[in-house]
Design a protein around this motif. Structure first.
Motif, mmCIF file in Angstrom:
data_model
loop_
_atom_site.group_PDB
_atom_site.id
_atom_site.type_symbol
_atom_site.label_atom_id
_atom_site.label_comp_id
_atom_site.label_asym_id
_atom_site.label_seq_id
_atom_site.Cartn_x
_atom_site.Cartn_y
_atom_site.Cartn_z
ATOM 1 N N LYS A 276 -27.112 -14.448 13.148
ATOM 2 C CA LYS A 276 -27.045 -15.309 14.323
ATOM 3 C C LYS A 276 -25.588 -15.553 14.707
ATOM 4 O O LYS A 276 -24.730 -15.719 13.852
ATOM 5 C CB LYS A 276 -27.730 -16.652 14.051
ATOM 6 C CG LYS A 276 -29.218 -16.561 13.752
ATOM 7 C CD LYS A 276 -30.019 -16.232 14.993
ATOM 8 C CE LYS A 276 -31.513 -16.279 14.694
ATOM 9 N NZ LYS A 276 -32.338 -15.965 15.884
ATOM 10 N N GLU A 277 -25.350 -15.577 16.022
ATOM 11 C CA GLU A 277 -24.002 -15.846 16.515
ATOM 12 C C GLU A 277 -24.101 -16.699 17.772
ATOM 13 O O GLU A 277 -24.977 -16.476 18.614
ATOM 14 C CB GLU A 277 -23.272 -14.542 16.821
ATOM 15 C CG GLU A 277 -21.847 -14.738 17.317
ATOM 16 C CD GLU A 277 -21.121 -13.424 17.526
ATOM 17 O OE1 GLU A 277 -20.436 -13.278 18.565
ATOM 18 O OE2 GLU A 277 -21.245 -12.539 16.652
ATOM 19 N N ASP B 4 -20.693 -19.541 25.751
ATOM 20 C CA ASP B 4 -21.457 -20.374 26.677
ATOM 21 C C ASP B 4 -22.575 -21.146 25.979
ATOM 22 O O ASP B 4 -23.401 -21.778 26.633
ATOM 23 C CB ASP B 4 -22.045 -19.517 27.807
ATOM 24 C CG ASP B 4 -22.976 -18.423 27.285
ATOM 25 O OD1 ASP B 4 -23.268 -18.409 26.072
ATOM 26 O OD2 ASP B 4 -23.412 -17.590 28.095
ATOM 27 N N GLY B 5 -22.615 -21.083 24.646
ATOM 28 C CA GLY B 5 -23.611 -21.815 23.876
ATOM 29 C C GLY B 5 -24.872 -21.033 23.565
ATOM 30 O O GLY B 5 -25.751 -21.528 22.857
ATOM 31 N N THR B 6 -24.979 -19.826 24.072
ATOM 32 C CA THR B 6 -26.151 -19.002 23.820
ATOM 33 C C THR B 6 -26.155 -18.501 22.382
ATOM 34 O O THR B 6 -25.135 -18.027 21.877
ATOM 35 C CB THR B 6 -26.175 -17.791 24.775
ATOM 36 O OG1 THR B 6 -26.164 -18.256 26.124
ATOM 37 C CG2 THR B 6 -27.415 -16.941 24.544
ATOM 38 N N VAL B 7 -27.303 -18.619 21.725
ATOM 39 C CA VAL B 7 -27.457 -18.116 20.362
ATOM 40 C C VAL B 7 -28.104 -16.737 20.434
ATOM 41 O O VAL B 7 -29.193 -16.574 20.982
ATOM 42 C CB VAL B 7 -28.322 -19.060 19.503
ATOM 43 C CG1 VAL B 7 -28.479 -18.503 18.093
ATOM 44 C CG2 VAL B 7 -27.711 -20.449 19.459
ATOM 45 N N VAL B 8 -27.422 -15.745 19.892
ATOM 46 C CA VAL B 8 -27.901 -14.372 19.958
ATOM 47 C C VAL B 8 -28.004 -13.800 18.550
ATOM 48 O O VAL B 8 -27.211 -14.137 17.671
ATOM 49 C CB VAL B 8 -26.954 -13.501 20.827
ATOM 50 C CG1 VAL B 8 -25.545 -13.517 20.279
ATOM 51 C CG2 VAL B 8 -27.466 -12.082 20.935
ATOM 52 N N THR B 9 -29.012 -12.973 18.351
ATOM 53 C CA THR B 9 -29.183 -12.284 17.073
ATOM 54 C C THR B 9 -28.527 -10.915 17.158
ATOM 55 O O THR B 9 -28.904 -10.092 17.997
ATOM 56 C CB THR B 9 -30.672 -12.123 16.728
ATOM 57 O OG1 THR B 9 -31.278 -13.413 16.635
ATOM 58 C CG2 THR B 9 -30.844 -11.394 15.404
#
Length: 206
Positions: free
Chosen positions: A188-189, A193-198
């Motif tokens: 997870k990162e 902009d606050g978006t959590v992406v795998t």
């Protein structure tokens, strides 16, 4: 809401296309956020660049076919064929969902379920999906269908081909690396902009 209102007009096809693209942008973004492998980097496709509020990268994915549908010649058969090409894969997915429901009821009856679908509803849904899958391959009375000069069976084949391409694409980044001795390690990162992406990396299996 403006897009939805405009798309309700019978002949405002571009508005309807834009409405679909508007929602599809968020679907594309969620796929990227969940770690589905996209070309280049999922950081970009999952982000809300450049405003930080709306998924422009997800819209870009949908932009090219949208432009083709809006400005291409012979738009009527092009739009009809694009809509009908979507229906066949949708029914395949619906069929798989209800079959999976029956399979879980049979193999895992012990699972706690907050809601259980009524059996007659599931059976009707299965019958409807089966009928719609089969009916698309039946020759119409006029032997042409709704999308002349294209043959009536073409959109069914196109829809199935899209599904098969998806399976091949998935196997390319999930199955083939394992055959080569690698495993996919998700991480997870949080983007700026606050978006959590795998994000996934390949690691050699010891």
């Amino acid at each position: 809401m403006t897009f939805v209102a405009l798309s309700a007009l019978e002949y405002v096809v571009p508005a309807n296309v834009i409405t679909v693209a508007f929602s599809a942008a968020r679907v594309n973004q969620e796929l990227a956020k969940e770690g589905i492998s996209f070309p280049f980097s999922n950081r970009f496709w999952a982000s809300n660049w450049p405003t930080g509020k709306s998924p422009l990268p997800g819209y870009i994915i949908h932009l090219i076919p949208t432009i083709v549908i809006i400005i291409a010649p012979h738009r009527r058969w092009l739009i009809l064929s694009s809509w009908t090409s979507r229906d066949n894969p949708l029914q395949v997915i619906n069929f798989a969902i209800v079959v999976g429901l029956f399979w879980l009821r049979w193999r895992r009856p012990d699972i706690e379920r907050p809601f259980k679908v009524w059996w007659p509803v599931a059976i009707f849904f299965l019958a409807a999906s089966t009928f719609l899958l089969v009916a698309t391959f039946l020759r119409p009375a006029n032997r042409i269908g709704d999308t002349p000069p294209l043959p009536y069976w073409l959109y069914c084949i196109v829809g199935i081909a899209v599904l098969l391409f998806g399976v091949i694409y998935w196997a390319g980044w999930r199955v083939v690396p394992r055959w080569l001795g690698y495993e996919l390690v998700p991480q997870k990162e949080v983007l700026s902009d606050g978006t959590v992406v795998t994000l996934s990396t390949y690691k050699k299996i010891q």
